[in-house]
Design a protein around this motif. Sequence first.
Motif, PDB file in Angstrom:
ATOM      1  N   PHE A  23      10.569  -0.222  -7.355  1.00  0.00           N
ATOM      2  CA  PHE A  23       9.115  -0.371  -7.453  1.00  0.00           C
ATOM      3  C   PHE A  23       8.353   0.662  -6.628  1.00  0.00           C
ATOM      4  CE2 PHE A  23      10.452  -2.886  -3.813  1.00  0.00           C
ATOM      5  CZ  PHE A  23       9.530  -2.527  -2.841  1.00  0.00           C
ATOM      6  N   LEU A  24       9.039   1.378  -5.742  1.00  0.00           N
ATOM      7  CA  LEU A  24       8.346   2.319  -4.860  1.00  0.00           C
ATOM      8  C   LEU A  24       7.725   3.501  -5.598  1.00  0.00           C
ATOM      9  CD1 LEU A  24      10.547   2.633  -1.625  1.00  0.00           C
ATOM     10  CD2 LEU A  24       8.323   1.524  -1.908  1.00  0.00           C
ATOM     11  N   ILE A  25       8.283   3.878  -6.753  1.00  0.00           N
ATOM     12  CA  ILE A  25       7.739   5.009  -7.501  1.00  0.00           C
ATOM     13  C   ILE A  25       6.462   4.571  -8.208  1.00  0.00           C
ATOM     14  CG2 ILE A  25       8.117   6.715  -9.307  1.00  0.00           C
ATOM     15  CD1 ILE A  25       9.906   7.159  -6.940  1.00  0.00           C
ATOM     16  N   GLY A  26       5.342   5.166  -7.801  1.00  0.00           N
ATOM     17  CA  GLY A  26       4.064   4.787  -8.373  1.00  0.00           C
ATOM     18  C   GLY A  26       3.451   5.816  -9.295  1.00  0.00           C
ATOM     19  N   GLY A  27       4.051   7.000  -9.361  1.00  0.00           N
ATOM     20  CA  GLY A  27       3.519   8.072 -10.200  1.00  0.00           C
ATOM     21  C   GLY A  27       4.408   9.289 -10.068  1.00  0.00           C
ATOM     22  N   PHE A  28       4.070  10.340 -10.817  1.00  0.00           N
ATOM     23  CA  PHE A  28       4.940  11.516 -10.851  1.00  0.00           C
ATOM     24  C   PHE A  28       4.148  12.817 -10.750  1.00  0.00           C
ATOM     25  CE2 PHE A  28       6.975   8.124 -13.149  1.00  0.00           C
ATOM     26  CZ  PHE A  28       8.283   8.161 -12.708  1.00  0.00           C
ATOM     27  N   HIS A  29       4.641  13.730  -9.936  1.00  0.00           N
ATOM     28  CA  HIS A  29       4.228  15.120 -10.014  1.00  0.00           C
ATOM     29  C   HIS A  29       5.166  15.772 -11.010  1.00  0.00           C
ATOM     30  CE1 HIS A  29       1.833  16.124  -6.094  1.00  0.00           C
ATOM     31  NE2 HIS A  29       1.117  15.516  -7.019  1.00  0.00           N
ATOM     32  N   VAL A  30       4.640  16.367 -12.030  1.00  0.00           N
ATOM     33  CA  VAL A  30       5.466  17.022 -13.033  1.00  0.00           C
ATOM     34  C   VAL A  30       5.523  18.507 -12.666  1.00  0.00           C
ATOM     35  CG1 VAL A  30       5.858  17.353 -15.496  1.00  0.00           C
ATOM     36  CG2 VAL A  30       4.663  15.323 -14.693  1.00  0.00           C
ATOM     37  N   THR A  85       1.153   4.774 -15.939  1.00  0.00           N
ATOM     38  CA  THR A  85       1.789   5.586 -14.898  1.00  0.00           C
ATOM     39  C   THR A  85       1.416   7.048 -15.114  1.00  0.00           C
ATOM     40  OG1 THR A  85       3.653   4.049 -14.754  1.00  0.00           O
ATOM     41  CG2 THR A  85       3.975   6.248 -13.849  1.00  0.00           C
ATOM     42  N   HIS A  86       0.771   7.644 -14.137  1.00  0.00           N
ATOM     43  CA  HIS A  86       0.265   9.003 -14.292  1.00  0.00           C
ATOM     44  C   HIS A  86       1.356  10.064 -14.157  1.00  0.00           C
ATOM     45  CE1 HIS A  86      -3.589   6.935 -13.097  1.00  0.00           C
ATOM     46  NE2 HIS A  86      -3.934   7.568 -14.191  1.00  0.00           N
ATOM     47  N   LEU A 133      13.456   2.333 -13.686  1.00  0.00           N
ATOM     48  CA  LEU A 133      12.349   1.910 -12.832  1.00  0.00           C
ATOM     49  C   LEU A 133      11.496   0.851 -13.526  1.00  0.00           C
ATOM     50  CD1 LEU A 133      11.154   5.403 -11.519  1.00  0.00           C
ATOM     51  CD2 LEU A 133      12.754   3.818 -10.417  1.00  0.00           C
ATOM     52  N   PRO A 134      10.948  -0.092 -12.774  1.00  0.00           N
ATOM     53  CA  PRO A 134      10.096  -1.138 -13.365  1.00  0.00           C
ATOM     54  C   PRO A 134       8.667  -0.646 -13.550  1.00  0.00           C
ATOM     55  CG  PRO A 134      10.320  -1.548 -11.017  1.00  0.00           C
ATOM     56  CD  PRO A 134      11.182  -0.339 -11.323  1.00  0.00           C
ATOM     57  N   LEU A 135       8.489   0.324 -14.435  1.00  0.00           N
ATOM     58  CA  LEU A 135       7.192   0.969 -14.614  1.00  0.00           C
ATOM     59  C   LEU A 135       6.344   0.302 -15.687  1.00  0.00           C
ATOM     60  CD1 LEU A 135       8.341   4.713 -14.712  1.00  0.00           C
ATOM     61  CD2 LEU A 135       7.258   3.557 -12.779  1.00  0.00           C
ATOM     62  N   ASP A 136       5.044   0.368 -15.487  1.00  0.00           N
ATOM     63  CA  ASP A 136       4.091   0.096 -16.554  1.00  0.00           C
ATOM     64  C   ASP A 136       3.797   1.483 -17.135  1.00  0.00           C
ATOM     65  OD1 ASP A 136       2.001  -0.412 -18.231  1.00  0.00           O
ATOM     66  OD2 ASP A 136       0.674  -1.255 -16.703  1.00  0.00           O
ATOM     67  N   GLN A 188       0.819  -1.223   0.000  1.00  0.00           N
ATOM     68  CA  GLN A 188       0.000   0.000   0.000  1.00  0.00           C
ATOM     69  C   GLN A 188       0.848   1.266   0.000  1.00  0.00           C
ATOM     70  OE1 GLN A 188      -3.467  -0.160  -0.159  1.00  0.00           O
ATOM     71  NE2 GLN A 188      -2.941  -2.314  -0.493  1.00  0.00           N
ATOM     72  N   PHE A 189       2.155   1.106   0.210  1.00  0.00           N
ATOM     73  CA  PHE A 189       3.036   2.270   0.336  1.00  0.00           C
ATOM     74  C   PHE A 189       3.778   2.517  -0.965  1.00  0.00           C
ATOM     75  CE2 PHE A 189       7.026   4.406   1.290  1.00  0.00           C
ATOM     76  CZ  PHE A 189       6.649   5.402   2.153  1.00  0.00           C
ATOM     77  N   ARG A 190       3.475   3.634  -1.631  1.00  0.00           N
ATOM     78  CA  ARG A 190       4.153   4.019  -2.858  1.00  0.00           C
ATOM     79  C   ARG A 190       4.427   5.525  -2.848  1.00  0.00           C
ATOM     80  NH1 ARG A 190       4.598  -0.579  -2.649  1.00  0.00           N
ATOM     81  NH2 ARG A 190       4.279  -2.179  -4.249  1.00  0.00           N
ATOM     82  N   ILE A 191       5.376   5.932  -3.661  1.00  0.00           N
ATOM     83  CA  ILE A 191       5.793   7.331  -3.724  1.00  0.00           C
ATOM     84  C   ILE A 191       5.287   7.976  -5.014  1.00  0.00           C
ATOM     85  CG2 ILE A 191       7.788   8.873  -3.912  1.00  0.00           C
ATOM     86  CD1 ILE A 191       7.399   7.682  -1.117  1.00  0.00           C
ATOM     87  N   HIS A 192       4.701   9.165  -4.865  1.00  0.00           N
ATOM     88  CA  HIS A 192       4.343   9.989  -6.011  1.00  0.00           C
ATOM     89  C   HIS A 192       5.469  11.012  -6.122  1.00  0.00           C
ATOM     90  CE1 HIS A 192       1.032  10.580  -8.815  1.00  0.00           C
ATOM     91  NE2 HIS A 192       1.266  11.877  -8.764  1.00  0.00           N
TER      92      HIS A 192
END
Length: 228
Positions: A67-74, A163-164, A156-159, A36-40
């Motif tokens: 894997f902790l990176i779940g999304g990005f603030h641009v 990924t937003h 990073l192992p991103l989809d 449940q713990f991911r970083i934006h």
Amino acid sequence: MPGWTIGDHWHNNIAYTPGAWIALHRICEKHGVGDQFRIHYDPSHAILMGQDTRSIFQYLKDEGYGFLIGGFHVKGQVIDAKGLAAWGSGGQTMERGDWVNGQPSKRAADQVNAWKKQTVLCEHELPGTARHDPLAYLQNRTVDWLDHQLAARELLPLDVSNTHLVVEHEYPAARIQDRARLKPILQGSLAFVRHIDEAAGCMYALQHEVLASQGIPVQGVGRQAYRS
């Protein structure tokens, strides 16, 4: 980041660096909620602390936590060299006007001045709205958006397609309350983000798939993690 409160605590967010993210995730794992713990991830925070995106992603990969990176603030950050010269990376800690007679002011209008600790040395960037001295990229004084998006794909192992990228608008001069005036600014920034991401995707495909499949080496060196 600094400046959120009048107490002058440098870190006002527990999860402020990759080392802290890993420590927090280990706590979550112990309680069965690690998934449940991911970083934006917001690169503007990294710039303020003298970090760069590629090195952060490389560190997470090296430690097995990419894997902790779940999304990005641009959202970018533009360091003000004059403000940095005046106050250093610690920011302005005196004569801001948020304290009165040696005590934190009770007036909200005064307390807002605590934010000067950050704004004295930098300003948030709405992607696509700033022009930079090329040296700024090398000194980690602004976000290298193309390498930011390329590094995400490489490290990073991103989809990627799911990924937003969330544009966060905090460029002070362009925070206009008139929707008609704000609309083309946001449209332009969103277009920039989409195109820079597409460009990074093309670079990744060319370098890691097309050239690699034909045994052709990639030219040059590019930005390298941990390089000072």
